[in-house]
Design an enzyme around this catalytic site. Structure first.
Site, mmCIF file in Angstrom:
data_model
loop_
_atom_site.group_PDB
_atom_site.id
_atom_site.type_symbol
_atom_site.label_atom_id
_atom_site.label_comp_id
_atom_site.label_asym_id
_atom_site.label_seq_id
_atom_site.Cartn_x
_atom_site.Cartn_y
_atom_site.Cartn_z
ATOM 1 N N HIS A 15 3.581 4.107 -1.941
ATOM 2 C CA HIS A 15 2.991 3.612 -3.036
ATOM 3 C C HIS A 15 3.431 4.583 -4.114
ATOM 4 C CE1 HIS A 15 -0.678 1.514 -5.043
ATOM 5 N NE2 HIS A 15 0.254 1.609 -5.923
ATOM 6 N N TYR A 68 -5.814 -0.402 -3.952
ATOM 7 C CA TYR A 68 -6.645 -1.473 -4.994
ATOM 8 C C TYR A 68 -7.744 -1.790 -4.558
ATOM 9 C CZ TYR A 68 -1.616 -2.325 -6.608
ATOM 10 O OH TYR A 68 -0.228 -2.162 -7.025
#
Length: 275
Positions: free
Chosen positions: A105, A47
């Site tokens: 992830h 992110y």
């Protein structure tokens, strides 16, 4: 705020997602979320905002033991050394000595799952992460991880909302007391003017997004991490907890098409269902 108990941690069922929020905007969003009462903050190395999240936490005044912080290792960092380096970088940016939940992830096609979980468990044993888990794992990958390897995963974080069927994965996870954490729980903003949800919302003096969020949080073993930047949106998501959906509402939602997956990166696994 209710919690889900999993692998020795208490996971607040409603968290604050931070995907695609960076810099000062991310810091302000996390600061306002914490001030409103959020205690579950979700971020990831990909992110690019762990430093902003860390800055917000550092100045919040919220005791560390009251917070749940999740971050994630990217799919091209899944060798043992790369996992350790990624966690080092994440902890430095977050200004923390540990995270509560550390997740893979996305699965990688050439990953060595036993080596990955051995490394993650060592990090847990060292106290640098309190629990480990996965994101975007299919049923086949879950079976390999949990049934074959015996990995003590604390959750599977996947796309889940009123327009996608995740019943097979949810059933598998429930049978093993593993939470499902729903990302994109509002279908990336597509539910704001959804007509069937609007009709339910009108009945409850709510919004379609609040109805969709409460539908998720009413389910056993499900948590959700909607992204919300503005304090008004963050409060609206908290207020969704006050709605009481009835059987008719749930039947209407059950009848909606459930074949709409919106998160489809090129590196995604082959999903187990048509969606």
């Amino acid at each position: 705020m209710t919690h889900l108990l999993t692998q020795g941690i208490r996971l607040p069922r409603l968290g604050l997602g931070t995907f695609r929020v960076q810099g000062d905007a991310c810091r302000a969003a996390v600061e306002s979320g914490l001030a409103l009462g959020y205690r579950h903050i979700d971020t990831a190395e990909m992110y690019g905002n762990e430093d902003a999240v860390g800055a917000a936490i550092a100045t919040s005044g919220v005791p560390r033991d009251d917070l749940h912080v999740t971050t994630k290792v990217w799919h091209d960092h899944l060798t043992p050394d790369a996992i350790r380096s990624a966690l080092d970088a994440s902890l430095h940016k977050l200004r923390l000595d540990h995270v509560d939940l550390y997740l893979v992830h996305w699965p990688a096609r050439d990953m060595n799952l036993p080596a990955i979980f051995e490394t993650l468990q060592r990090l847990r044993d060292e106290g640098r992460v309190r629990a480990i888990g996965v994101c975007n794992f299919t049923l086949a990958l879950l079976r390999q991880s949990v049934d074959d390897i015996g990995a003590p995963i604390a959750c599977n974080q996947i796309e889940y909302h009123v327009l996608i069927d995740q019943a097979p994965v949810l059933a598998y996870l429930r049978a093993r007391s593993i939470p499902l954490v729903a990302y994109a729980p509002l279908a990336q903003g597509r539910l704001a003017e959804h007509p069937e949800l609007q009709a339910i919302a009108d009945k409850h003096g709510a919004t379609p997004a609040q109805v969709a969020l409460k539908w998720l949080l009413d389910q056993d073993g499900v948590a959700a991490i909607p992204k919300a930047q503005r304090p008004q949106s963050q409060q609206a998501n908290l207020d969704a907890l006050k709605i009481s959906l009835d059987d008719h509402d749930r039947r209407v939602i059950a009848a909606l098409p459930k074949d709409q997956r919106f998160v489809r990166p090129a590196f995604a696994p082959v999903w187990d269902t048509a969606v």
